[in-house]
Write a protein that holds these residues in place. Structure first.
Motif, PDB file in Angstrom:
ATOM      1  N   GLN B 159      -3.936  -1.564  -7.535  1.00  0.00           N
ATOM      2  CA  GLN B 159      -2.579  -1.995  -7.862  1.00  0.00           C
ATOM      3  C   GLN B 159      -1.613  -0.809  -7.856  1.00  0.00           C
ATOM      4  O   GLN B 159      -0.481  -0.918  -7.383  1.00  0.00           O
ATOM      5  CB  GLN B 159      -2.550  -2.681  -9.234  1.00  0.00           C
ATOM      6  CG  GLN B 159      -3.266  -4.036  -9.239  1.00  0.00           C
ATOM      7  CD  GLN B 159      -3.373  -4.618 -10.636  1.00  0.00           C
ATOM      8  OE1 GLN B 159      -3.660  -3.898 -11.602  1.00  0.00           O
ATOM      9  NE2 GLN B 159      -3.144  -5.909 -10.752  1.00  0.00           N
ATOM     10  N   ALA B 160      -2.078   0.306  -8.389  1.00  0.00           N
ATOM     11  CA  ALA B 160      -1.230   1.503  -8.400  1.00  0.00           C
ATOM     12  C   ALA B 160      -0.946   1.968  -6.968  1.00  0.00           C
ATOM     13  O   ALA B 160       0.185   2.325  -6.627  1.00  0.00           O
ATOM     14  CB  ALA B 160      -1.904   2.615  -9.214  1.00  0.00           C
ATOM     15  N   VAL B 161      -1.976   1.925  -6.124  1.00  0.00           N
ATOM     16  CA  VAL B 161      -1.772   2.306  -4.715  1.00  0.00           C
ATOM     17  C   VAL B 161      -0.832   1.307  -4.037  1.00  0.00           C
ATOM     18  O   VAL B 161       0.027   1.687  -3.237  1.00  0.00           O
ATOM     19  CB  VAL B 161      -3.121   2.394  -3.968  1.00  0.00           C
ATOM     20  CG1 VAL B 161      -2.909   2.541  -2.464  1.00  0.00           C
ATOM     21  CG2 VAL B 161      -3.946   3.565  -4.503  1.00  0.00           C
ATOM     22  N   LEU B 162      -0.982   0.030  -4.361  1.00  0.00           N
ATOM     23  CA  LEU B 162      -0.100  -0.988  -3.771  1.00  0.00           C
ATOM     24  C   LEU B 162       1.360  -0.681  -4.096  1.00  0.00           C
ATOM     25  O   LEU B 162       2.231  -0.715  -3.219  1.00  0.00           O
ATOM     26  CB  LEU B 162      -0.464  -2.374  -4.303  1.00  0.00           C
ATOM     27  CG  LEU B 162       0.366  -3.522  -3.708  1.00  0.00           C
ATOM     28  CD1 LEU B 162      -0.129  -3.895  -2.313  1.00  0.00           C
ATOM     29  CD2 LEU B 162       0.359  -4.753  -4.605  1.00  0.00           C
ATOM     30  N   LEU B 163       1.638  -0.385  -5.362  1.00  0.00           N
ATOM     31  CA  LEU B 163       3.029  -0.133  -5.759  1.00  0.00           C
ATOM     32  C   LEU B 163       3.580   1.117  -5.075  1.00  0.00           C
ATOM     33  O   LEU B 163       4.714   1.125  -4.600  1.00  0.00           O
ATOM     34  CB  LEU B 163       3.149  -0.002  -7.279  1.00  0.00           C
ATOM     35  CG  LEU B 163       2.907  -1.281  -8.078  1.00  0.00           C
ATOM     36  CD1 LEU B 163       3.014  -0.988  -9.575  1.00  0.00           C
ATOM     37  CD2 LEU B 163       3.892  -2.376  -7.689  1.00  0.00           C
ATOM     38  N   MET B 164       2.770   2.167  -5.008  1.00  0.00           N
ATOM     39  CA  MET B 164       3.267   3.388  -4.357  1.00  0.00           C
ATOM     40  C   MET B 164       3.445   3.171  -2.852  1.00  0.00           C
ATOM     41  O   MET B 164       4.396   3.682  -2.253  1.00  0.00           O
ATOM     42  CB  MET B 164       2.327   4.565  -4.620  1.00  0.00           C
ATOM     43  CG  MET B 164       2.427   5.158  -6.015  1.00  0.00           C
ATOM     44  SD  MET B 164       4.118   5.625  -6.506  1.00  0.00           S
ATOM     45  CE  MET B 164       4.592   6.695  -5.139  1.00  0.00           C
TER      46      MET B 164
END
Lengths: 256, 256
Positions: B159-164
């Motif tokens: 999820q963190a990679v998705l947002l970035m």
């Protein structure tokens, strides 16, 4: 990325998240988790394939229990959005409709503006396999699409909900007019402090012939002072650098 | 949300995504999928628990094969970022560091500006259970945190990679019509170059007993590395600092 502050306030509110005919309980759980991360709480599920409640959904929600417990099930999309006055539909492709198509950031801002004006709002998310039907898209006021790689557009519903929930949270920050990033914790030292560091370094270098021959002195000093000015060292950092210089000026231990 | 256009161009590029000691292959696969959705392609994995290649990662990547096939494995974070000159670390909590803390949108814009100035850039993501160590955060130029619900902050790495990745894609859209901000005159050196400076300084200090007693070593090193990372020294500046260190390690002239 675990960092929950158990003493923190559980933020709730935000637009309704409406899942249309989701198949997998795991996806519903991941949706609940994404919502909770960004302070959304109103989950509405239209005709879930595996019924409701769903234990796989609860397990995948990773303790986003308030969202799971508060979820409501509806037979039709029309029923799920009946009490809302502004609805955005998410789609992966442009549709042959005459609605306005916006990006997630703009959608977040528009949802925020509606809700702050007292209007109930929500976002429709389609089925895992084929999204929303044209008739369902017709029920919405606007369409939001994501700026994905055209050759690889495979956002799942939990990812789509995550992005919209994130943009919802972010719209609040932006509207609040807050500074967007924090200044470093420690303010830069005053210049007198910095210049004492220059003196210390330059006299240590002078002692060791670093500035020889003499015409090297001006350009080398210029360069070093620039390098030491740019970071904006705090008083504490400058004190640490004096300590480093004192240490380096000593003879090595094993040679003493 | 399936909507891939097989005739579309496969977008690639963007900052390196560096996963530090990920445990689950499924998470690595979901990261690859999130990257592919938003046109990122450079995946670097530090010491994955279950080795590499990993069939669970490939299955979870949902055909983001170019990202999986191109992934590279490294033994240490330092090696994974050695060729980069600008590194952002993602953290769930504010850290006791003096780095600038920014949000994802700001980080996307800054990464875009660096890369358009020809600088290689990357983003560090920590372990599932406890994120990045303080020493790993020290290696970064800036910290990005997500504006999550403080009572429920459980973004996983995918999820963190998705947002970035989303913010990376979005920064390109925004910058297309906007003035870009200028890069510093001389670009920062790559990280391998910076780490050689750390080694040089720390071994000189070690020889002189600066780190005595031993428990002082970690906090002093932490502080020094932060101070030397923040300015973004160019290769030429780092070379000058090696010269300064070589000079300071010599005995004073009048004593020799």
């Amino acid at each position: 990325m675990a960092g929950t502050d158990r003493t923190g306030e559980w933020i709730s509110g935000g637009p309704a998240i409406v899942l249309v005919e989701p198949q997998l309980g795991e996806n519903i759980g991941m949706v609940a988790r994404a919502m909770a991360n960004f302070g959304l709480s109103d989950l509405r599920i239209v005709n879930p394939r595996d019924g409701w409640p769903n234990e796989k959904a609860r397990a995948a929600a990773s303790k986003a229990d308030p969202v799971i417990d508060g979820a409501r099930v509806f037979a039709r999309v029309e029923d799920a959005v009946a009490d809302l006055s502004y609805v955005t539909a998410t789609t992966a492709r442009p549709r042959d409709s005459h609605k306005i198509v916006i990006g997630p950031a703009e959608a977040g801002a528009r949802l925020r503006a509606r809700m702050e004006a007292g209007q109930a709002a929500g976002i429709l998310f389609g089925r895992e396999r084929f999204g929303l039907s044209n008739e369902e898209v017709d029920l919405a006021d606007e369409i939001v699409t994501f700026p994905v790689n055209p050759a690889f557009a495979s956002l799942n519903i939990a990812q789509a909900v995550l992005l919209m929930s994130y943009e919802w949270m972010r719209s609040g920050e932006e509207l609040a007019g807050r500074p967007r990033f924090d200044a470093p914790a420690a303010p830069p030292a005053d210049k007198a402090d910095l210049y004492r560091l220059f003196d210390h370094l330059e006299s240590a270098l002078e002692e060791r012939g670093y500035f020889f021959p003499a015409e090297r002195r001006a350009p080398l000093t210029h360069n070093l002072r620039n390098m030491l000015t740019r970071p904006g060292f705090s008083a504490q950092e400058i004190s640490a650098l004096h300590g480093v210089l004192r240490a380096l000026r000593k003879a090595p231990r094993d040679a003493s």
